[in-house]
Design an enzyme around this catalytic site. Structure first.
Site, mmCIF file in Angstrom:
data_model
loop_
_atom_site.group_PDB
_atom_site.id
_atom_site.type_symbol
_atom_site.label_atom_id
_atom_site.label_comp_id
_atom_site.label_asym_id
_atom_site.label_seq_id
_atom_site.Cartn_x
_atom_site.Cartn_y
_atom_site.Cartn_z
ATOM 1 N N ASP A 148 48.351 -45.864 37.121
ATOM 2 C CA ASP A 148 47.698 -46.019 35.819
ATOM 3 C C ASP A 148 47.017 -47.385 35.667
ATOM 4 O OD1 ASP A 148 47.368 -44.082 33.957
ATOM 5 O OD2 ASP A 148 49.344 -44.304 33.026
ATOM 6 N N LYS A 157 47.480 -33.088 34.428
ATOM 7 C CA LYS A 157 47.381 -34.045 35.539
ATOM 8 C C LYS A 157 47.914 -33.413 36.824
ATOM 9 C CE LYS A 157 47.550 -38.039 32.473
ATOM 10 N NZ LYS A 157 48.356 -39.056 31.792
ATOM 11 N N GLN A 161 54.410 -41.443 32.018
ATOM 12 C CA GLN A 161 53.647 -40.938 30.880
ATOM 13 C C GLN A 161 54.039 -41.687 29.607
ATOM 14 O OE1 GLN A 161 51.097 -38.612 30.985
ATOM 15 N NE2 GLN A 161 50.801 -39.135 28.834
#
Ligand code: NAP
Length: 294
Positions: free
Chosen positions: A125, A58, A102
């Site tokens: 997200d 990422k 994460q």
């Protein structure tokens, strides 16, 4: 001899590269006018090797489109207070447009409390309950990355969803539920399956579009699939194959399914790259909104 057909590949790698190209142009148009670069903060707790690899990918992807990334790494025994304090600092930072925690987090941490502490307009997200609520009510907002990536891929390949029978296997907040909502908003008739679903094979047999997010390697068999269906495999599994070489598989038996389906995503190279591209897209959208750029 009868001809063996092979499904068309829904190439997530190529589609994601196209998305990234568009984002790179957008970012450089803004920075050339003197604006700062977009910023994504990544919070990584613990030393899970898969999570570390995802974060590394990422961060590289951010760099390639001109997004600045800030890694906040904590040991596996970090406390809830430490992570919450980090989120508060990132919420208040002027150079952070997106925050990504994460997942999964170590078990002693409350995932929901941490996700809910995030400013919804920095939720890269798209998993904050506020953003999930916007999705539920069909309003614009930051969308969960994997489901949104799946929808972009279906759109790119012109898959007709209106009136189609769509079956989603899995009902997680991360994938199953949001992708089902997105398919419904495109006027598909959606069935959601889970571990208590009866006659799963028969339900799958009825799917014109099948999305599999179950977390079990090669679970869906070729003979479950309706001939001509479009198959989206969200699963990712790292296993040791012959010669101890690492093999990546999905939730669908790819070899068998690709001889029945009309279109199919490969693993790797299908949904995975689309997820990362959507993360970048969410970050750039947050940045443009915060800076009043269009
Ligand atoms: P999850 O939270 O574990 O959810 C799995 C779902 O599958 C649950 O709803 C579960 O039902 C259902 N299920 C389990 N066994 C079943 C069975 N025998 N029959 C029918 N349904 C069954 O997983 P997730 O987070 O959604 O992820 C799913 C997969 O996608 C994983 O392999 C994950 O690694 C992968 N993934 C990939 C990406 C990407 O970028 N490609 C992103 C996210 C996730 P219950 O609700 O009844 O337990």
């Amino acid at each position: 001899m009868p001809e063996t057909k092979t499904a068309e590949i829904l190439d997530g790698k190529a589609c994601a590269a196209e998305t990234r190209g568009g984002l790179k142009e957008r970012v450089s148009a803004h920075t050339e006018k003197g604006n700062r670069a977009p910023g994504l903060a990544v919070v990584l707790v613990g030393d899970d090797s898969a999570s570390e690899l995802y974060v590394k990918n990422k961060i590289t992807a951010c760099k390639n489109v001109g997004i600045e990334s800030f890694l906040h790494k904590y040991p596996a025994d970090a406390t809830q207070e430490e992570v919450m304090k980090c989120i508060k600092i990132l919420n208040d930072s002027d150079t952070v447009d997106g925050i990504l925690v994460q997942l999964p987090l170590p078990k002693h941490l409350s995932e929901s409390e941490i996700l809910e502490a995030m400013r919804p307009d920095k939720d890269a997200d798209g998993l904050h309950p506020y953003n999930l609520g916007l999705l539920l009510t069909g309003k614009p907002g930051l969308r969960p990355c994997t489901p949104a990536g799946v929808m972009t891929l279906l759109d790119k390949y012109g898959v007709k969803l209106e009136g189609a029978n769509a079956v989603v296997i899995g009902r997680s907040n991360l994938v199953g539920k949001p992708v089902a909502l997105m398919l419904m908003q495109k006027n598909a008739t959606v069935t959601i399956c889970h571990s208590r679903t009866k006659d799963l094979k028969e339900v799958v047999r009825n799917a014109d579009v099948l999305v599999v997010a179950i977390g079990k390697s090669k679970f869906v068999q070729g003979d479950w699939i309706k001939p001509g269906a479009v198959v989206i495999d969200v699963g990712i599994h790292y296993t040791k194959g012959d010669n101890e070489k690492s093999v990546i598989t999905g939730d669908v038996d790819y070899a068998a399914a690709s001889s029945v389906a009309r279109m199919i995503t490969p693993v790797p190279g299908g949904v995975g790259p689309m997820t990362v591209a959507q993360l970048l897209a969410n970050t750039v959208c947050s940045y443009e909104k915060r800076l009043g750029l269009n």
